[in-house]
Design a protein around this motif. Structure first.
Motif, PDB file in Angstrom:
ATOM      1  N   ALA A  43       0.843  -1.199   0.000  1.00 24.28           N
ATOM      2  CA  ALA A  43       0.000   0.000   0.000  1.00 24.28           C
ATOM      3  C   ALA A  43       0.884   1.257   0.000  1.00 24.28           C
ATOM      4  CB  ALA A  43      -0.934  -0.021   1.204  1.00 24.28           C
ATOM      5  N   PHE A  44       1.895   1.280   0.869  1.00 22.89           N
ATOM      6  CA  PHE A  44       2.768   2.462   0.912  1.00 22.89           C
ATOM      7  C   PHE A  44       3.586   2.587  -0.372  1.00 22.89           C
ATOM      8  CE2 PHE A  44       2.163   1.905   5.591  1.00 22.89           C
ATOM      9  CZ  PHE A  44       1.595   3.141   5.831  1.00 22.89           C
ATOM     10  N   VAL A  45       3.994   1.445  -0.913  1.00 29.06           N
ATOM     11  CA  VAL A  45       4.766   1.461  -2.161  1.00 29.06           C
ATOM     12  C   VAL A  45       3.953   2.128  -3.285  1.00 29.06           C
ATOM     13  CG1 VAL A  45       5.447  -0.135  -3.993  1.00 29.06           C
ATOM     14  CG2 VAL A  45       6.396  -0.400  -1.703  1.00 29.06           C
ATOM     15  N   ALA A  46       2.651   1.892  -3.269  1.00 31.93           N
ATOM     16  CA  ALA A  46       1.795   2.489  -4.308  1.00 31.93           C
ATOM     17  C   ALA A  46       1.896   4.023  -4.269  1.00 31.93           C
ATOM     18  CB  ALA A  46       0.350   2.047  -4.116  1.00 31.93           C
ATOM     19  N   LEU A  47       2.027   4.583  -3.067  1.00 36.27           N
ATOM     20  CA  LEU A  47       2.162   6.051  -2.967  1.00 36.27           C
ATOM     21  C   LEU A  47       3.436   6.521  -3.651  1.00 36.27           C
ATOM     22  CD1 LEU A  47       1.130   6.733   0.748  1.00 36.27           C
ATOM     23  CD2 LEU A  47      -0.263   7.035  -1.319  1.00 36.27           C
ATOM     24  N   GLY A  48       4.480   5.707  -3.573  1.00 37.04           N
ATOM     25  CA  GLY A  48       5.738   6.055  -4.241  1.00 37.04           C
ATOM     26  C   GLY A  48       5.588   6.000  -5.753  1.00 37.04           C
ATOM     27  N   PHE A  49       5.033   4.902  -6.250  1.00 41.64           N
ATOM     28  CA  PHE A  49       4.839   4.779  -7.708  1.00 41.64           C
ATOM     29  C   PHE A  49       3.975   5.911  -8.243  1.00 41.64           C
ATOM     30  CE2 PHE A  49       5.913   0.103  -7.478  1.00 41.64           C
ATOM     31  CZ  PHE A  49       6.934   0.147  -8.414  1.00 41.64           C
ATOM     32  N   ASP A  50       2.988   6.314  -7.434  1.00 44.02           N
ATOM     33  CA  ASP A  50       2.042   7.329  -7.914  1.00 44.02           C
ATOM     34  C   ASP A  50       2.728   8.658  -8.243  1.00 44.02           C
ATOM     35  OD1 ASP A  50      -0.776   7.825  -8.506  1.00 44.02           O
ATOM     36  OD2 ASP A  50      -0.655   9.314  -6.898  1.00 44.02           O
ATOM     37  N   THR A  51       3.945   8.854  -7.736  1.00 47.49           N
ATOM     38  CA  THR A  51       4.628  10.120  -8.037  1.00 47.49           C
ATOM     39  C   THR A  51       5.177  10.148  -9.469  1.00 47.49           C
ATOM     40  OG1 THR A  51       6.761   9.350  -7.175  1.00 47.49           O
ATOM     41  CG2 THR A  51       5.297  10.473  -5.617  1.00 47.49           C
ATOM     42  N   TRP A  52       5.245   8.943 -10.120  1.00 46.98           N
ATOM     43  CA  TRP A  52       5.680   9.000 -11.527  1.00 46.98           C
ATOM     44  C   TRP A  52       5.004   7.999 -12.466  1.00 46.98           C
ATOM     45  CZ3 TRP A  52       8.532   5.491  -8.619  1.00 46.98           C
ATOM     46  CH2 TRP A  52       9.058   4.382  -9.258  1.00 46.98           C
ATOM     47  N   ASP A  53       4.253   7.021 -11.912  1.00 51.50           N
ATOM     48  CA  ASP A  53       3.633   6.036 -12.790  1.00 51.50           C
ATOM     49  C   ASP A  53       2.282   5.630 -12.192  1.00 51.50           C
ATOM     50  OD1 ASP A  53       2.890   3.881 -14.351  1.00 51.50           O
ATOM     51  OD2 ASP A  53       4.862   2.928 -14.337  1.00 51.50           O
ATOM     52  N   SER A  59      11.849  -0.916   0.034  1.00 54.48           N
ATOM     53  CA  SER A  59      10.835  -0.313  -0.850  1.00 54.48           C
ATOM     54  C   SER A  59       9.986   0.743  -0.160  1.00 54.48           C
ATOM     55  CB  SER A  59       9.918  -1.400  -1.417  1.00 54.48           C
ATOM     56  OG  SER A  59      10.646  -2.292  -2.212  1.00 54.48           O
ATOM     57  N   TRP A  60       9.420   0.421   1.020  1.00 51.49           N
ATOM     58  CA  TRP A  60       8.472   1.405   1.565  1.00 51.49           C
ATOM     59  C   TRP A  60       9.172   2.667   2.049  1.00 51.49           C
ATOM     60  CZ3 TRP A  60       5.426  -1.262   6.178  1.00 51.49           C
ATOM     61  CH2 TRP A  60       6.274  -1.456   7.282  1.00 51.49           C
ATOM     62  N   THR A  61      10.433   2.551   2.436  1.00 54.32           N
ATOM     63  CA  THR A  61      11.158   3.748   2.839  1.00 54.32           C
ATOM     64  C   THR A  61      11.383   4.651   1.613  1.00 54.32           C
ATOM     65  OG1 THR A  61      12.241   2.391   4.505  1.00 54.32           O
ATOM     66  CG2 THR A  61      13.190   4.564   4.100  1.00 54.32           C
ATOM     67  N   ALA A  62      11.804   4.022   0.500  1.00 51.26           N
ATOM     68  CA  ALA A  62      11.994   4.780  -0.742  1.00 51.26           C
ATOM     69  C   ALA A  62      10.675   5.423  -1.177  1.00 51.26           C
ATOM     70  CB  ALA A  62      12.523   3.856  -1.838  1.00 51.26           C
ATOM     71  N   ALA A  63       9.582   4.684  -1.020  1.00 56.31           N
ATOM     72  CA  ALA A  63       8.263   5.205  -1.429  1.00 56.31           C
ATOM     73  C   ALA A  63       7.877   6.416  -0.592  1.00 56.31           C
ATOM     74  CB  ALA A  63       7.199   4.110  -1.297  1.00 56.31           C
ATOM     75  N   ILE A  64       8.163   6.359   0.716  1.00 56.93           N
ATOM     76  CA  ILE A  64       7.814   7.496   1.575  1.00 56.93           C
ATOM     77  C   ILE A  64       8.656   8.718   1.189  1.00 56.93           C
ATOM     78  CG2 ILE A  64       7.865   8.381   3.962  1.00 56.93           C
ATOM     79  CD1 ILE A  64       5.492   6.459   3.298  1.00 56.93           C
ATOM     80  N   TRP A  65       9.898   8.489   0.837  1.00 66.80           N
ATOM     81  CA  TRP A  65      10.702   9.622   0.351  1.00 66.80           C
ATOM     82  C   TRP A  65       9.988  10.304  -0.824  1.00 66.80           C
ATOM     83  CZ3 TRP A  65      14.509  12.964   1.225  1.00 66.80           C
ATOM     84  CH2 TRP A  65      14.930  13.726   0.137  1.00 66.80           C
ATOM     85  N   LEU A  66       9.605   9.504  -1.817  1.00 68.05           N
ATOM     86  CA  LEU A  66       8.996  10.065  -3.036  1.00 68.05           C
ATOM     87  C   LEU A  66       7.670  10.751  -2.731  1.00 68.05           C
ATOM     88  CD1 LEU A  66       9.767   7.067  -5.422  1.00 68.05           C
ATOM     89  CD2 LEU A  66      10.778   9.366  -5.547  1.00 68.05           C
ATOM     90  N   ALA A  67       6.891  10.169  -1.839  1.00 67.65           N
ATOM     91  CA  ALA A  67       5.546  10.691  -1.598  1.00 67.65           C
ATOM     92  C   ALA A  67       5.526  11.880  -0.646  1.00 67.65           C
ATOM     93  CB  ALA A  67       4.659   9.569  -1.040  1.00 67.65           C
ATOM     94  N   TRP A  68       6.594  12.039   0.136  1.00 69.03           N
ATOM     95  CA  TRP A  68       6.511  12.988   1.267  1.00 69.03           C
ATOM     96  C   TRP A  68       7.552  14.089   1.239  1.00 69.03           C
ATOM     97  CZ3 TRP A  68       7.186  11.886   7.210  1.00 69.03           C
ATOM     98  CH2 TRP A  68       6.227  12.632   7.932  1.00 69.03           C
ATOM     99  N   ARG A  69       8.524  13.997   0.340  1.00 69.46           N
ATOM    100  CA  ARG A  69       9.629  14.957   0.399  1.00 69.46           C
ATOM    101  C   ARG A  69       9.211  16.339  -0.143  1.00 69.46           C
ATOM    102  NH1 ARG A  69      10.373  16.793  -4.356  1.00 69.46           N
ATOM    103  NH2 ARG A  69      10.741  15.485  -6.153  1.00 69.46           N
TER     104      ARG A  69
END
Ligand code: DGY
Length: 423
Positions: free
Chosen positions: A39-49, A413-423
Motif C-alpha cells: 500500500a505504501f509502495v503504491a504512494l511512491g509509484f504514484d509520483t511518476w507512474d 521499498s516502503w522507505t523509498a516510497a515514503i521519500w517520493l511521496a513525502w519529500r
C-alpha cells in the motif's frame, strides 16, 4: 546528496524490487508481496507512474479470500530465502498466502491515489478501477468488524504480533506468555541469516510467532474459530487507529461514488470505533496504549503507534495535549523522532526492530495526522527527521533514533516510497 539524486535512487529501488505487478519489500529478506508494504509502495509509484501504483494495490487484492480477509503475505512465487514460507502457513489458497492480516492502510492509500487522479484530470480513466477496489476494501473492513473485534468494542484485536506490523514490540510480551511453545519443534530462521541477530526478534519471540501460526493451521485457518479460541488477543492501538482512519477515507469514497447503503454501514463502523476507542487510553501513562483483551490489562507502553491518534482524527483536546507532551519529552531525548519505543523505557534498544528504531511509514502517518490536526511545528519536526534520516543514510528498513544509523534491510521499498511521496 541532492533531492534529485535521492529521487533517482528511490525510484531505482522500487524498479529493482518490482516483480511485475507487485513489489517486494526487499529482495533478500522479504521476497514476496507484503500487505501494508505494498500500500505504501503504491504512494511512491504514484509520483511518476499512476497505472503502476493502482496495479500494486489491485494485485494485492487479487489475493483476497472469499470472506473479505486480506493476507499479510502473498507468495506469488516460491523463494527458499524466507521462513516461514507457504508450506508452513498451509492455508491451501491459490495464490498461496499467509493466514493473518496486517494494518489496513489500503483504503487511505486508495483515497490518496484517487485524489491524485482527480488533480491530474485522470479520474475518468480510473473510475471503474476505483469502484472495483471500493467493493474489496469494504469487504476487508467488514472482515475486521466480524473477526477482529470479538467483543464489538470498536477496536482491532490482533491475533498475532505480525498482524500489528510491529512484530517484536514489548506490547506483546506479557500477552504472549500464555502461548504454548512446547510443540513448536526445530526450525531454521532465515531472517538472521540475512541480518544481524541484534536487529531482529529473539528466539522466544520467534517460537511464539510459530506457535500461533501452527494454531491457525490446526483451526484450518477458520477465522471464526481463531477469533473464538486464539491464545493471543491484543487490542492493538496501531491497527485500531489505522482502521478508524481508513474507514473515514472509505466513507469519503463511498459518498463520492454515491454508495449510500455502504456509506451508512461505514458510518456505523466509525461511530462504534469513536465510542469504544477510549478503552485504549491508559490513565496512568496518560497515553494511548494497546490492551490485552484476555486480561483487560493495558500494556502501559508508549510506542510510535500511540501517536496515531492524530491520524485517526480523534481531536480530543486533553488527550492531544498529553500526547504532544510525550512527543516533546521524547523529542528532547533522541536526535530523530519517532522511536518505536519510548526511549525512557528500560527495554528501549536503539537498533532492535520495533523496540527503538524509527520507521518511515509510521512517521509518515504520525506527521500527516499532526499536520491535519493543525500541530504544524510537531508535524514539521517528524517530517524533517524522517527525510534527514534518508538523506544521511539511504533507504533502510528502519533507523536508530539516537545516531540515525540504518537498521534491518537496506534498499527498502516502503522507505523509498515514503521519500517520493513525502519529500
Ligand atoms: C517477518 O518475517 O519478519 C515479517 O515481519 C513477518 O511478516
Amino acid at each position: 546528496m541532492t533531492i534529485e539524486t535521492l529521487d533517482v535512487g528511490a525510484r531505482a529501488i522500487l524498479t529493482a524490487n518490482d516483480r511485475g505487478g507487485y513489489t517486494v519489500p526487499n529482495g533478500r529478506v522479504y521476497p514476496f508481496q507484503w500487505n501494508w508494504d505494498s500500500a505504501f509502495v503504491a504512494l511512491g509509484f504514484d509520483t511518476w507512474d499512476r497505472d503502476r501504483a493502482w496495479k500494486e494495490v489491485e494485485t494485492l487484492f487479487n489475493a483476497q479470500w472469499d470472506d473479505g480477509f486480506l493476507p499479510h503475505i502473498v507468495f506469488w512465487q516460491d523463494d527458499p530465502g524466507y521462513f516461514p514460507g507457504p508450506s508452513v502457513w498451509a492455508t491451501g489458497k491459490t495464490p498461496v498466502t499467509s493466514g493473518i492480516t496486517q494494518p489496513p492502510v489500503a483504503a487511505t492509500v486508495v483515497r490518496k491515489l484517487w485524489d491524485s487522479a482527480i488533480a491530474a484530470d485522470a479520474d475518468d480513466a480510473y473510475r471503474l478501477r476505483l469502484e472495483s477496489l471500493f467493493d474489496k476494501l469494504i469487504a476487508w473492513h467488514r472482515w475486521f468488524r466480524d473477526y477482529r473485534d470479538p467483543d464489538g468494542r470498536g477496536v482491532v484485536v490482533a491475533m498475532h504480533p505480525w498482524e500489528t506490523g510491529r512484530d517484536n514490540s514489548p506490547e506483546w510480551d506479557i500477552p504472549g506468555e500464555p502461548i504454548d511453545i512446547s510443540n513448536v519443534g526445530e526450525y531454521v530462521r532465515r531472517d538472521t541469516g540475512h541480518l544481524d541477530a541484534k536487529m531482529r526478534p529473539t528466539k522466544l519471540e520467534y517460537d511464539r510467532y510459530l506457535a500461533l501460526v501452527q494454531y491457525g493451521v490446526a483451526q484450518g485457518w477458520d477465522h471464526a474459530k481463531i477469533t473464538a479460541g486464539n491464545p493471543f488477543k491484543v487490542a492493538d492501538i496501531g491497527m485500531s487507529m489505522i482502521l478508524l482512519r481508513a474507514n473515514r477515507d472509505l466513507l469519503h469514497l463511498a459518498d463520492y461514488l454515491g454508495r449510500d447503503e455502504e456509506a451508512a454501514e461505514i458510518r456505523a463502523m466509525i461511530a462504534t470505533a469513536e465510542a469504544g476507542i477510549d478503552w485504549l487510553w491508559d490513565e496512568e501513562k496518560h497515553s494511548w496504549c494497546s490492551r490485552d483483551l484476555l486480561t483487560g490489562r493495558s500494556s502501559g507502553f508508549i510506542t510510535s503507534a500511540s501517536f496515531l491518534s492524530f491520524y485517526a482524527g480523534l481531536a480530543d483536546p486533553a488527550k492531544d495535549a498529553a500526547m504532544l507532551a510525550h512527543l516533546h519529552r521524547i523529542g528532547s531525548k533522541v536526535e530523530y523522532l519517532m522511536p518505536s519505543l519510548d526511549p525512557e523505557d528500560p527495554g528501549f534498544q536503539m537498533i532492535r526492530y520495533w523496540r527503538g528504531p524509527v520507521w518511515a511509514v509510521v512517521n509518515y502517518m504520525i506527521g500527516t495526522g499532526l499536520a491535519e490536526a493543525g500541530f504544524d511545528a510537531e508535524a514539521a519536526r517528524v517530517r524533517h527527521d524522517t527525510l534527514a534520516l534518508m538523506e544521511r543514510n539511504g533507504f533502510y528498513e528502519a533507523y536508530s533514533p539516537v545516531d540515525g544509523s540504518g537498521s534491518g534491510g537496506d534498499d527498502f521499498s516502503w522507505t523509498a516510497a515514503i521519500w517520493l511521496a513525502w519529500r
